[in-house]
Each structure stands twice: as C-alpha cells, then as structure tokens.
Design an enzyme around this catalytic site. Structure first.
Site, PDB file in Angstrom:
ATOM      1  N   SER A   1      -0.616  -4.957  10.138  1.00  0.00           N
ATOM      2  CA  SER A   1      -0.156  -5.884   9.107  1.00  0.00           C
ATOM      3  C   SER A   1       0.958  -6.803   9.630  1.00  0.00           C
ATOM      4  O   SER A   1       1.895  -6.340  10.279  1.00  0.00           O
ATOM      5  CB  SER A   1       0.361  -5.081   7.919  1.00  0.00           C
ATOM      6  OG  SER A   1       0.652  -5.949   6.866  1.00  0.00           O
TER       7      SER A   1
ATOM      8  N   HIS B   1     -10.488  -3.401  12.354  1.00  0.00           N
ATOM      9  CA  HIS B   1      -9.457  -4.073  11.562  1.00  0.00           C
ATOM     10  C   HIS B   1      -9.072  -5.348  12.312  1.00  0.00           C
ATOM     11  O   HIS B   1      -8.121  -5.378  13.089  1.00  0.00           O
ATOM     12  CB  HIS B   1      -8.245  -3.150  11.405  1.00  0.00           C
ATOM     13  CG  HIS B   1      -7.224  -3.655  10.434  1.00  0.00           C
ATOM     14  ND1 HIS B   1      -5.883  -3.410  10.575  1.00  0.00           N
ATOM     15  CD2 HIS B   1      -7.351  -4.381   9.307  1.00  0.00           C
ATOM     16  CE1 HIS B   1      -5.232  -3.974   9.563  1.00  0.00           C
ATOM     17  NE2 HIS B   1      -6.091  -4.569   8.784  1.00  0.00           N
TER      18      HIS B   1
ATOM     19  N   ASP C   1     -10.217 -10.053   8.013  1.00  0.00           N
ATOM     20  CA  ASP C   1      -9.508  -8.770   8.152  1.00  0.00           C
ATOM     21  C   ASP C   1     -10.360  -7.575   8.557  1.00  0.00           C
ATOM     22  O   ASP C   1      -9.839  -6.632   9.133  1.00  0.00           O
ATOM     23  CB  ASP C   1      -8.835  -8.462   6.809  1.00  0.00           C
ATOM     24  CG  ASP C   1      -7.801  -7.357   6.899  1.00  0.00           C
ATOM     25  OD1 ASP C   1      -6.895  -7.460   7.742  1.00  0.00           O
ATOM     26  OD2 ASP C   1      -7.904  -6.381   6.140  1.00  0.00           O
TER      27      ASP C   1
ATOM     28  N   LYS D   1      -8.649  -2.155   0.705  1.00  0.00           N
ATOM     29  CA  LYS D   1      -8.557  -1.258   1.846  1.00  0.00           C
ATOM     30  C   LYS D   1      -9.278   0.076   1.591  1.00  0.00           C
ATOM     31  O   LYS D   1      -9.611   0.786   2.548  1.00  0.00           O
ATOM     32  CB  LYS D   1      -7.092  -1.029   2.234  1.00  0.00           C
ATOM     33  CG  LYS D   1      -6.482  -2.236   3.009  1.00  0.00           C
ATOM     34  CD  LYS D   1      -7.230  -2.530   4.296  1.00  0.00           C
ATOM     35  CE  LYS D   1      -6.447  -3.222   5.404  1.00  0.00           C
ATOM     36  NZ  LYS D   1      -6.023  -4.589   5.210  1.00  0.00           N
TER      37      LYS D   1
ATOM     38  N   LYS E   1      -3.340 -11.761  12.141  1.00  0.00           N
ATOM     39  CA  LYS E   1      -4.807 -11.836  12.053  1.00  0.00           C
ATOM     40  C   LYS E   1      -5.250 -13.019  11.195  1.00  0.00           C
ATOM     41  O   LYS E   1      -6.058 -13.848  11.601  1.00  0.00           O
ATOM     42  CB  LYS E   1      -5.397 -10.544  11.443  1.00  0.00           C
ATOM     43  CG  LYS E   1      -5.253  -9.316  12.297  1.00  0.00           C
ATOM     44  CD  LYS E   1      -5.925  -8.108  11.654  1.00  0.00           C
ATOM     45  CE  LYS E   1      -5.338  -7.698  10.315  1.00  0.00           C
ATOM     46  NZ  LYS E   1      -3.906  -7.322  10.374  1.00  0.00           N
ATOM     47  N   THR E   2      -4.706 -13.074   9.986  1.00  0.00           N
ATOM     48  CA  THR E   2      -5.116 -14.122   9.053  1.00  0.00           C
ATOM     49  C   THR E   2      -4.619 -15.481   9.540  1.00  0.00           C
ATOM     50  O   THR E   2      -5.370 -16.462   9.550  1.00  0.00           O
ATOM     51  CB  THR E   2      -4.569 -13.815   7.645  1.00  0.00           C
ATOM     52  OG1 THR E   2      -5.063 -12.534   7.238  1.00  0.00           O
ATOM     53  CG2 THR E   2      -5.010 -14.866   6.637  1.00  0.00           C
TER      54      THR E   2
ATOM     55  N   ARG F   1       1.093 -12.334  -1.634  1.00  0.00           N
ATOM     56  CA  ARG F   1      -0.281 -12.510  -1.129  1.00  0.00           C
ATOM     57  C   ARG F   1      -1.071 -13.527  -1.935  1.00  0.00           C
ATOM     58  O   ARG F   1      -0.856 -13.699  -3.139  1.00  0.00           O
ATOM     59  CB  ARG F   1      -1.029 -11.185  -1.245  1.00  0.00           C
ATOM     60  CG  ARG F   1      -0.508 -10.066  -0.375  1.00  0.00           C
ATOM     61  CD  ARG F   1      -1.170 -10.071   0.970  1.00  0.00           C
ATOM     62  NE  ARG F   1      -0.596  -9.053   1.839  1.00  0.00           N
ATOM     63  CZ  ARG F   1      -1.106  -8.731   3.029  1.00  0.00           C
ATOM     64  NH1 ARG F   1      -2.185  -9.329   3.480  1.00  0.00           N
ATOM     65  NH2 ARG F   1      -0.522  -7.830   3.775  1.00  0.00           N
TER      66      ARG F   1
ATOM     67  N   ARG G   1       0.825  -1.192   0.000  1.00  0.00           N
ATOM     68  CA  ARG G   1       0.000   0.000   0.000  1.00  0.00           C
ATOM     69  C   ARG G   1       0.865   1.250   0.000  1.00  0.00           C
ATOM     70  O   ARG G   1       2.005   1.236   0.447  1.00  0.00           O
ATOM     71  CB  ARG G   1      -0.909   0.047   1.235  1.00  0.00           C
ATOM     72  CG  ARG G   1      -2.115  -0.876   1.146  1.00  0.00           C
ATOM     73  CD  ARG G   1      -3.037  -0.667   2.315  1.00  0.00           C
ATOM     74  NE  ARG G   1      -2.326  -0.768   3.573  1.00  0.00           N
ATOM     75  CZ  ARG G   1      -1.948   0.271   4.316  1.00  0.00           C
ATOM     76  NH1 ARG G   1      -2.243   1.510   3.954  1.00  0.00           N
ATOM     77  NH2 ARG G   1      -1.273   0.083   5.439  1.00  0.00           N
TER      78      ARG G   1
HETATM   79  P1  ATP Z   1      -2.381  -8.089   7.067  1.00  0.00           P
HETATM   80  O1  ATP Z   1      -3.188  -7.030   7.787  1.00  0.00           O
HETATM   81  O2  ATP Z   1      -1.271  -7.486   6.267  1.00  0.00           O
HETATM   82  O3  ATP Z   1      -3.229  -9.034   6.287  1.00  0.00           O
HETATM   83  P2  ATP Z   1      -2.121 -10.123   9.183  1.00  0.00           P
HETATM   84  O4  ATP Z   1      -2.276  -9.559  10.561  1.00  0.00           O
HETATM   85  O5  ATP Z   1      -3.260 -10.868   8.638  1.00  0.00           O
HETATM   86  O6  ATP Z   1      -1.598  -8.959   8.210  1.00  0.00           O
HETATM   87  P3  ATP Z   1      -0.676 -12.532   8.743  1.00  0.00           P
HETATM   88  O7  ATP Z   1      -0.963 -12.620   7.291  1.00  0.00           O
HETATM   89  O8  ATP Z   1      -1.393 -13.476   9.636  1.00  0.00           O
HETATM   90  O9  ATP Z   1      -0.840 -11.037   9.255  1.00  0.00           O
HETATM   91  O10 ATP Z   1       0.885 -12.658   8.886  1.00  0.00           O
HETATM   92  C1  ATP Z   1       1.573 -13.168   9.980  1.00  0.00           C
HETATM   93  C2  ATP Z   1       2.869 -13.724   9.427  1.00  0.00           C
HETATM   94  O11 ATP Z   1       3.758 -13.999  10.473  1.00  0.00           O
HETATM   95  C3  ATP Z   1       2.627 -15.015   8.685  1.00  0.00           C
HETATM   96  O12 ATP Z   1       3.494 -15.048   7.594  1.00  0.00           O
HETATM   97  C4  ATP Z   1       3.010 -16.066   9.744  1.00  0.00           C
HETATM   98  O13 ATP Z   1       3.473 -17.253   9.169  1.00  0.00           O
HETATM   99  C5  ATP Z   1       4.148 -15.364  10.460  1.00  0.00           C
HETATM  100  N1  ATP Z   1       4.367 -15.775  11.856  1.00  0.00           N
HETATM  101  C6  ATP Z   1       5.521 -16.239  12.346  1.00  0.00           C
HETATM  102  N2  ATP Z   1       5.435 -16.492  13.647  1.00  0.00           N
HETATM  103  C7  ATP Z   1       4.187 -16.194  14.034  1.00  0.00           C
HETATM  104  C8  ATP Z   1       3.497 -16.255  15.285  1.00  0.00           C
HETATM  105  N3  ATP Z   1       4.086 -16.673  16.387  1.00  0.00           N
HETATM  106  N4  ATP Z   1       2.198 -15.867  15.303  1.00  0.00           N
HETATM  107  C9  ATP Z   1       1.586 -15.419  14.182  1.00  0.00           C
HETATM  108  N5  ATP Z   1       2.202 -15.333  12.979  1.00  0.00           N
HETATM  109  C10 ATP Z   1       3.489 -15.723  12.894  1.00  0.00           C
HETATM  110 MN    MN Z   2      -4.383 -10.599   6.922  1.00  0.00          MN
END
Ligand code: ATP
Ligand code: MN
Length: 534
Positions: free
Chosen positions: A239, A221, A258, A202, A243-244, A324, A61
C-alpha cells in the site's frame, strides 16, 4: 415477501437463508444508487457528482480482524497463522445466523458481479449490503456483467456486508467489533463492524488468491498497463508504494489498478475499477486519477468536502491520510477494455523505503527477483492500517501482499519464478520512497523522476546504460537515466552524511537477512545468496 426494485437474479436471496421483509434494491446502476445514497443520508454529492462518504472510526483495513473458517478440504491448503487466523465452524454458524437476522430487518442492496476478466478463471460474486453506497462501491470496483448474465449466474462467493453490525468478541470469538470472516467451503464472506469499503474489495482478492494458484495461475497484488503496441508492464508493491499512481500513465493503456492473474495466456485484471489514494492529489502530477474524481458516480471515501459549496479539498487529511476514490475503469480514457494483456516484458517491484537507502531504480537478476519478491519490503508510515504511529517502520510482507495470501508465500513465488524465466521478463526494483536521508531528514523522491525512470525502463533505454553494482544490496544500478539528474540515481550521493548512509543501509540489509530466514528452506541456495550482504 419483500418488494424488489431493479433486476433481480433467478438465484434468489432465499438461497442465502435471507428472508427479509424490507425493500431489496437489486443490480441498480450508479444513477439510482446515487439518489438512494442521498435520500438515505449515506453521503453527499460533490460539485461534479461524485459521492462523498465517511466511514467513521475505521478508515483502513483491519488485518487483525480477518479470519478463515477452518472447515473441510480447504483447511489443509491454508497457510494458518498470523495472516490466516482460524475461526471455528461453530463460531461461524452463530455469527452467520446473527448477520442474517440483522440483514433480514433492513433494506438491502444486491449486486451480482464477477472477479477475473479471463472467462476461464472468472469467479461469479454477489455482494449483499445494508448500504447503497457500498453497493455503488462494489459496482464500481468489480466486473460489471451484462444484465442477463448477472441475472442468471450462481455466485461462487457471496459477501454478506453488515458494516453497522458490531460483533462482541465474548460472544462471537472475534478480536473486536470488526470482522472479516471468509468461509471458502461455503463461499460466504461475512463483513461487519467497519464501513471501510476496501474490506469488500480485498476479501474478494483473498478468495482469488486461494482459487487461482490451485489451478496453476499466479495471482498478484499489482497494477498493469500496456504500451500502444501491447507490451505489458506489472507494478507490484504494498500500500502506498505507487501501483495506482505509476500505472496511471498518460502514455499507456491501463489494464488494471491492483489485482491481476498471470496464466499461460497472459495477464488479466480481477477487477472492473480502481481504488486510488487521493491525499494531496494534484491535477498536474496525477491527471488521470484527478479526472476520475470529477466523474458522476465516483465514490470519494473520507475525502473532505465543503458541505455548502461542495468543493473538494484533497489536501485535508483530517479524517485519515487514507482517503480514496473508487471509480469504474470507464473513468479512465486510455484503458484496455478486455482487461487482458500478454505476458509482461517488464515487472516493477515498488518499495517506499523510508530509510532512503535503496536506489531509486535497479535491475534484479532472476534470483534477486525471487529474493525481493518473497521479502516484500517497504516502510510503513501512517496509512491504510489501524494502530500505526507517525514513525516509519520497516515491513516485510511476502509477495508484496501477505495479508491477502491464503496459501504459503512460496506457492506464489514459485509461480512467479517460472513465469519470469519463461517469458524473460525484466525485473526492476523501484524505490518510490525517500532520498537524501531517512524520513524526516530527506524527502520523498520526486514523482516526475520516478515516472522518468519507469519510462526509460519501458522504452528499453535503461537496459543500454552502464550499471554499477550496489555494494550493500548487490543489485545493478543504472548510472544515467534520461530526465533524472545522475546523483539522484545513487542514494549515497544524495546524503550529506555518507557514513550515516552506510550505517543505515547495513541496518536495513540486516533486517532483510533476519526476515528471510523463514524462507530459506523453500528456495535454492542461489536465491538466499542473492540477498543483501550480511
Ligand atoms: P494501495 O495498495 O493502497 O492502493 P498503491 O500502491 O496503489 O497503494 P498509490 O495509490 O499509487 O499506492 O499511492 C502512492 C502515493 O504516493 C500517491 O499518493 C502518490 O502521489 C505518492 N507519491 C509521492 N511520490 C511518489 C513517487 N515518487 N512515486 C510514486 N508515488 C509517489
Ligand atoms: Mn492502489
């Protein structure tokens, strides 16, 4: 007149002053879009039928290129400043007319969809793009409507998506060639200069964050899932905080990935799909996301593929670390088809603390919850935004989503505070970041440990465990957790140099205090006092 292929809406493109002469592909589903993506050279198929695309220069972004048009009644509501940069109505007229001229000369892809699983709070949306793959992205991510409904709705917000149109700051009043310009009054969003698909998603999140609080609904979010008996959990976080990843839980049903609303009736997803990070994705640790990347019609953005064998290499970050996968919720077997759930029993604030000082899980009081929500702390590594180096940085992003908040953060915090008080939701702070030292010395906490902590919070067992009060942050830290070694729960115990831990923790505590000063006038003294020791 142009030729229309697909199922056009009764609400024609002339309503947007579009009068293009090229073919218009309207409401196409994945198979037809995938063929067009391939024919037009926009992307290639993976061995499993996912579509692999590249976005070029912009792989994340561009928050500095996002503007809000200062016009009409909405301008009194907006929280103007760094997040919501003003765009003059006259500049909007010019850019809008040039984007229309540009789109009029191209084949177009139109998708009529919606945001908001709750019918009461649903926003009808339309995406008009010059690219088939962005139409597929929009179709995967937004709520898909029955054909008749899609054909008869009048969009409240229309995205005019011209990713290959480059703005000229001198002429258009933008910051760069990239622009995301939101006009709330007219329900128009102009996107150009960047092919990064996250801008589409977004920008709709931004309008939901504007519309809902004005109707007394909290927009968030966060991801959401529920147990088989319907107990809902929310996962807030910036980010890359998880979350995901953490909402994709084989034991639970996914509500959404999300963006959610929390109304008097419960929570609801805004979207119809997921947009998962895929860097170093593994089938062992993240089976749900992995399976979705092997589905026909999933969009793999900036993921590296061998062009002959069509094998994917998720470990290769040569285009970006922010690779992604965009897929519809139907790609997730265990999900809540309605996209709606009850009031959350548990709320997790995820933070990826690269300084390695926050405990991996702790329990927050209601006042602490307000404090940490308004603070929105995480650390940023090279990631989803331009201009970030390799060094970690402490960032505070209000409500864990400041770039998407058109209103002042206190509006969202107030709504959250009321809800967690009324529904007695337990609030947990989870550090998915570093342990054993700062970034470079320590390492990222084991994902299976984080999952075990979340599971224990969800099944109620963690609430039964004795806690210690963290001396610097004042938060309650459980001393045991099933599936996690005791010392992992105490960050200082994981550091070789205990004094260095204290120095680092105090320095982070001080950053919290500095950042929070701007919110002090909006909250009670007890919320201010709930922050880390000064
Ligand atoms: P976005 O808002 O950009 O979508 P997000 O909050 O959904 O971000 P995730 O896509 O879940 O974030 O990314 C977390 C990343 O961190 C993943 O690549 C995951 O494999 C990695 N990771 C490594 N260790 C951990 C942990 N202990 N807990 C959560 N995620 C972890
Ligand atoms: Mn996500």
């Amino acid at each position: 007149m142009s030729e229309i292929i697909g199922s056009p809406s009764k609400y024609g493109l002339d309503n947007h002053s579009l009068s293009n002469s090229g073919t218009v592909y309207w409401g196409l589903r994945a198979p037809a879009l995938v063929e067009l993506i391939s024919q037009r050279g926009e992307g290639q198929l993976s061995e499993y039928g996912a579509v692999v695309v590249e976005t070029g220069d912009h792989t994340g972004r561009a928050p500095n290129d996002k503007f809000i048009v200062r016009e009409g009644a909405s301008s009194d509501q907006i929280w103007w400043g760094e997040v919501n940069r003003e765009f003059e109505p006259a500049a909007f007229e010019l850019l809008h007319s040039q984007v229309l001229d540009y789109l009029n000369e191209r084949e177009l892809f139109v998708q009529d969809a919606a945001a908001g699983a709750s019918e009461r709070y649903r926003a009808p949306i339309r995406v008009v793009s010059e690219n088939a793959w962005h139409a597929l992205f929009a179709r995967n991510l937004f709520l898909r409507l029955p054909e008749a409904e899609a054909a008869s709705q009048i969009p409240k917000y229309t995205i005019l998506h011209a990713p290959n149109f480059k703005a000229d700051p001198e002429i258009h009043g933008t910051n760069s060639e990239v622009f995301i310009v939101v006009n709330f009054e007219r329900g128009i969003i102009l996107i150009g200069g960047s092919r990064y698909a996250g801008e589409i998603k977004k920008s709709i999140f931004t309008v939901m964050n504007y519309e809902l609080p004005l109707q007394g609904v909290l927009s968030m979010h966060c991801s959401a899932n529920q147990s088989e008996s319907g107990e809902v959990a929310l996962f807030f976080g910036l980010s890359g905080t998880g979350k995901t990843t953490l909402s994709s839980d084989p034991a639970r049903d996914l509500i959404g990935d999300d963006e959610h609303g929390w109304s008097d009736e419960g929570v609801f997803n805004f979207e119809g799909g997921c947009y998962a990070k895929t860097i170093r994705l593994s089938p062992e640790y993240e089976p749900i996301i992995w399976n979705a990347t092997e589905k026909f019609g999933t969009v793999l953005e900036n993921v590296i593929m061998d062009h002959v064998s069509r094998e994917i290499d998720f470990d290769d970050g040569k285009l970006t670390q922010n690779t992604r996968a965009a897929y519809p919720l139907e790609a997730v077997e265990k999900r809540v088809p309605s996209g709606m759930g009850g009031h959350p029993n548990n709320v997790f604030f995820l933070t990826a603390d690269a300084f390695g000082v926050l405990p991996p899980i702790s329990r927050l009081s209601p006042d602490q919850a307000m404090y940490y929500f308004l603070s929105g702390y995480t650390s940023k590594l090279a990631g989803t935004e331009k201009g970030l180096g390799d060094e970690p940085q402490a960032t505070f992003s209000a409500c864990f989503g400041e770039p998407f908040l058109p209103l002042h953060p206190s509006k969202y915090a107030e709504l959250l505070g009321e809800r967690i008080a009324k529904h007695k939701s337990a609030v947990w702070l989870v550090n998915t970041g570093w342990t054993g030292g700062t970034f470079g010395v320590g390492e990222r906490i084991n994902l299976p440990f984080t999952r075990a902590m979340v599971t224990s919070a969800l099944d109620g067992s963690l609430a039964e465990v004795p806690t210690r009060t963290d001396e610097i942050f004042g938060i309650e830290v459980p001393v045991r957790c099933s599936g996690v070694p005791d010392e992992v729960l105490d960050p200082q115990a994981t550091w070789a140099d205990k004094e260095a831990y204290v120095t680092q923790a105090k320095s982070l505590a001080a950053s919290f205090g500095e950042n929070f000063a701007k919110y002090e006038e909006y909250v009670t003294g007890s919320v201010v006092a709930a922050g880390p020791a000064k």
